[in-house]
Design a protein around this motif. Structure first.
Motif, short mmCIF file in Angstrom:
data_model
loop_
_atom_site.label_atom_id
_atom_site.label_comp_id
_atom_site.label_asym_id
_atom_site.label_seq_id
_atom_site.Cartn_x
_atom_site.Cartn_y
_atom_site.Cartn_z
N CYS A 135 0.83 -1.20 0.00
CA CYS A 135 0.00 0.00 0.00
C CYS A 135 0.87 1.25 0.00
O CYS A 135 1.89 1.32 0.71
CB CYS A 135 -0.91 -0.01 1.23
N THR A 136 0.47 2.25 -0.76
CA THR A 136 1.25 3.47 -0.86
C THR A 136 0.99 4.44 0.29
O THR A 136 1.59 5.51 0.33
CB THR A 136 0.95 4.19 -2.19
N HIS A 137 0.11 4.07 1.23
CA HIS A 137 -0.14 4.94 2.38
C HIS A 137 0.95 4.74 3.42
O HIS A 137 1.93 5.48 3.46
CB HIS A 137 -1.54 4.66 2.96
N THR A 155 -11.45 -3.79 -7.02
CA THR A 155 -10.47 -3.11 -6.16
C THR A 155 -9.78 -4.10 -5.25
O THR A 155 -10.31 -5.16 -4.93
CB THR A 155 -11.13 -2.02 -5.29
N ALA A 188 -7.26 1.87 2.56
CA ALA A 188 -7.03 2.41 1.23
C ALA A 188 -7.44 1.37 0.20
O ALA A 188 -7.33 0.16 0.45
CB ALA A 188 -5.56 2.78 1.04
N PHE A 230 -7.44 0.34 -4.17
CA PHE A 230 -6.83 0.62 -5.47
C PHE A 230 -7.55 -0.17 -6.55
O PHE A 230 -7.93 -1.33 -6.34
CB PHE A 230 -5.35 0.21 -5.46
N GLN A 268 -5.04 2.93 -9.97
CA GLN A 268 -5.38 4.24 -9.42
C GLN A 268 -6.06 4.11 -8.06
O GLN A 268 -6.71 3.10 -7.76
CB GLN A 268 -6.26 5.01 -10.39
N VAL A 269 -5.89 5.15 -7.24
CA VAL A 269 -6.50 5.15 -5.91
C VAL A 269 -8.02 5.19 -6.04
O VAL A 269 -8.57 6.07 -6.70
CB VAL A 269 -6.00 6.36 -5.09
N ALA A 312 -4.72 6.48 0.82
CA ALA A 312 -3.58 6.48 -0.10
C ALA A 312 -3.62 7.73 -0.98
O ALA A 312 -4.69 8.19 -1.38
CB ALA A 312 -3.60 5.23 -0.96
N GLY A 327 -1.19 5.90 -6.59
CA GLY A 327 -1.68 4.63 -7.08
C GLY A 327 -0.61 3.55 -7.04
O GLY A 327 0.53 3.77 -6.61
#
Length: 510
Positions: free
Chosen positions: A53-55, A69, A77, A79, A85-86, A91, A94
């Motif tokens: 996860c990009t968070h 998703t 979060a 994606f 993409q988010v 997040a 993406g």
């Protein structure tokens, strides 16, 4: 959702894997070069996305596939599997995606896919400019969404905060505890805002709005014209109103400046009194204990956070904090603060070099009131987050919206909700007419224990507990009659995601 064994994390996806190894909605973990990748099956389609996860770097392999998703187990979060993409905050960025090829009963992960370009918008349908009042979660998310949706006009964020947008939830958690690098706090770099042509004006207070002329006035006397406006002014901490409350060692925790000032005092602080046992008070208590400060918590009632989580989880939190040395003073108020102590309604007097007040916040609605907007214990908005004035939207702590899941108008003071509202408000400024239907979510962290909460329950008539709060593995479900309002989980991240998906899928309350 199914997960493979830990040994499968060494699988080389470029060499192919048998299709039979991937169940529908299943997740396989492997490698493409030196990158960790997830291979996900949805119906007859296969998707390859980055595994983290990009968070906060949560492991998506432990998350949940819902529709198209994939959702993070830590802070929900989401994606899109098709393009990375988010789909849901928190997040900001993406996921990287790869092309998947099926051949001979095997799936092969090929080259990385290019990032999606922003769509082209018709200039006839969008505002000539957008101004955002507030540099917090909602304001920052709105500005970024405008650009990702293809908006090319001027975007200005007016923030009364002296710092550019930062990760506010971290302030009462790892940052205050001294375990987070200060470099983690900014949501974006100055270079990012410059590249995106988002003007962030810090330490600038808007003092007046005129919806009729679409202008706003600043404290420095300047006036600005806008095409569309987002009010995301957030909330301000409630201050103690007792003798001694104005002393310099009595502090609140809301902004980065507040947190830095608090940290600066810790060099000479051995004993702290925290007033209030809500989110901020208890998270601050945990952070200060991590730094070795003696902490006493003064609270009304007998169970921390009982109005939100109920007695069972409140008792769990109390025992957790006590096991770390926090001392609670229940059914008590603070009557007076002196330079060296705190005097309680019980007659006790607690020595303290520092007092932190965590007794709640109040929404910053003065601008909305001055502008003549409809007010309903916050700024009243419709399902599109539009206020009563044309071209003016509201999001975050100030917004009270019609919640389709409870059938009530609600206002929620949580970071993820604010971000998700900022996204929807931005899209609606561009004519998308997207209803805000997200299920409220928040998390709270105390030492190494996290509670995830989905839904919204301002009041309930029963709480069902499944599992063992003492062991920190449980779920609490909050009911009003036969209506399930919310679910709080401890040590059951996947169950929290499933509860969120179930709330999303249920028929809206009419």
């Amino acid at each position: 959702m199914s997960k493979d064994s830990s040994a499968a994390s060494e699988r080389d996806f470029t060499q192919g894997v048998p299709l039979d190894d991937i169940a529908d909605d299943g997740i396989l973990t492997g490698q493409v070069g030196d990158e960790s990748v997830l291979l996900v099956r949805k119906g007859g389609e296969l998707f390859a996305v980055a595994a983290t996860c990009t968070h906060y770097g949560g492991p998506l392999a432990e998350g949940l596939v819902v529709g198209d998703t994939i959702r993070c187990p830590w802070h929900h979060a989401a994606f899109c599997l098709r393009d990375g993409q988010v789909a849901h905050a928190p997040a900001l960025d993406g996921l990287k995606c790869w092309r998947v090829e099926q051949s001979g009963g095997r799936a092969f992960v090929r080259e990385a896919l290019p990032a999606e370009a922003p769509p082209k918008l018709s200039t006839a349908k969008v505002p000539v400019s957008v101004m955002i009042i507030g540099g917090g979660a909602a304001g920052n998310a709105a500005a970024m969404t405008l650009r990702s949706e293809g908006y090319e006009g001027p975007i200005t964020v007016w923030s009364a905060d002296a710092s550019p947008p930062y990760d506010r939830p971290n302030l009462s958690k790892d940052y205050l505890a001294g375990t987070a690098d200060p470099a983690w706090l900014p949501l974006r770099s100055p270079e990012f805002y410059a590249e995106q042509r988002i003007a962030v004006r810090c330490d600038q207070r808007v003092v007046q709005i005129d919806p009729a002329s679409k202008t706003l006035a600043l404290a420095n006397g300047a006036h600005e014209h806008y095409g569309a406006l987002l009010l995301a002014t957030g909330a301000t901490p409630i201050r103690l109103a007792i003798p001694g409350a104005q002393l310099h060692h009595v502090m609140v925790l809301r902004s980065l400046a507040d947190c830095n000032a608090l940290i600066a005092r810790l060099a000479t602080t051995r004993r702290c009194v925290v007033v209030g046992a809500g989110f901020i008070g208890l998270e601050a208590a945990a952070a200060l204990r991590t730094r070795g400060v003696e902490v006493h918590v003064v609270m009304r009632g007998t169970h921390p956070m009982e109005k939100v989580l109920g007695a069972a989880l409140g008792d769990m939190l109390k025992k957790l904090h006590e096991s770390h040395g926090v001392v609670f003073h229940v059914d008590a108020d603070v009557n007076e603060i002196t330079a060296t102590s705190v005097k309680l309604s019980t007659g006790d007097e607690l020595p303290a070099e520092l007092v932190v007040a965590g007794i709640g916040v109040t929404p910053e609605i003065a601008l909305a009131q001055q502008a003549g907007l409809a007010i309903d214990r916050g700024v009243a908005v419709n399902e599109y987050l539009q206020t009563s004035a044309a071209g003016v939207y509201a999001a975050g702590d100030i917004a009270r919206w019609p919640d389709p899941h409870t059938g009530q108008r609600i206002r929620v003071e949580h970071w993820v909700v604010a971000e998700r509202q900022g996204v929807v408000a931005a899209r609606n400024m561009l004519g998308k007419q997207q209803r805000f239907e997200a299920v409220p979510f928040f998390w709270t962290q105390h030492y190494d224990l996290a509670i995830n909460y989905v839904g919204h329950a301002e009041g309930w008539d029963r709480v069902d507990i499944d599992g063992d709060p003492v062991a920190h593995v449980c779920a609490a479900t909050y009911w009003r009659g036969n209506q399930r309002l919310a679910v709080a989980t401890v040590g059951r991240d996947l169950e929290s995601l499933r509860a969120e998906a179930a709330f999303e899928a249920q028929t809206p309350v009419q």
